[in-house]
Design an enzyme around this catalytic site. Sequence first.
Site, PDB file in Angstrom:
ATOM      1  N   HIS A 102       0.843  -1.194   0.000  1.00 21.44           N
ATOM      2  CA  HIS A 102       0.000   0.000   0.000  1.00 21.44           C
ATOM      3  C   HIS A 102       0.874   1.238   0.000  1.00 21.44           C
ATOM      4  CE1 HIS A 102       0.587  -1.496   4.115  1.00 21.44           C
ATOM      5  NE2 HIS A 102       0.627  -0.241   4.502  1.00 21.44           N
ATOM      6  N   HIS A 104       0.808   5.143   1.060  1.00 20.20           N
ATOM      7  CA  HIS A 104       0.106   6.144   1.858  1.00 20.20           C
ATOM      8  C   HIS A 104       0.177   7.487   1.121  1.00 20.20           C
ATOM      9  CE1 HIS A 104       0.277   3.895   5.849  1.00 20.20           C
ATOM     10  NE2 HIS A 104       1.257   3.284   5.204  1.00 20.20           N
TER      11      HIS A 104
END
Length: 140
Positions: A102, A104
């Site tokens: 992921h 951010h």
Amino acid sequence: MNYDDDNIFARMLRGEIPCEKIFEDEHSFAFLDIMPRAPGHTLVIPRAKASGFLDIGADDLCRLMVCVQKLAPVIVKALDADGFMLQQFNGAGAGQTVFHLHIHIVPRYAGRPLRPHGEQMEDTDVLAGVGAKIRAALGG
Ligand code: AMP
């Protein structure tokens, strides 16, 4: 690194647990972080099964980063932020807690310090309000 099909982001992709979704397409999925470092803190993930940055193919990585590049300025504009920061952690020792890759996107507001990483849970109502603003700015 081995990929765990039951990690929390994999379960979100399958719709098994809720999230404040702001965008999805064939390759990518984006939602608000429940412990935001700043209002609008968004996580962008690939649909591809990758634990970390070194576990994804080049094509999928490019698609993910193009999605990040598309979303970041919309988030900044929707929330009147002054800029944004990207973060990405690899390995528990580096601070990674969820083992599905992921990115951010953390909006930055001049003069406002960041909250610590992954410590302070945000109210669901607040996340819903922020999510609605970003989705509206995305035209959805
Ligand atoms: P990392 O340390 O880069 O692995 O960050 C994982 C991030 O996922 C943290 O910022 C958490 O606040 C966030 N997070 C964990 N569970 C959820 C969830 N159910 N929905 C949204 N964000 C989450």
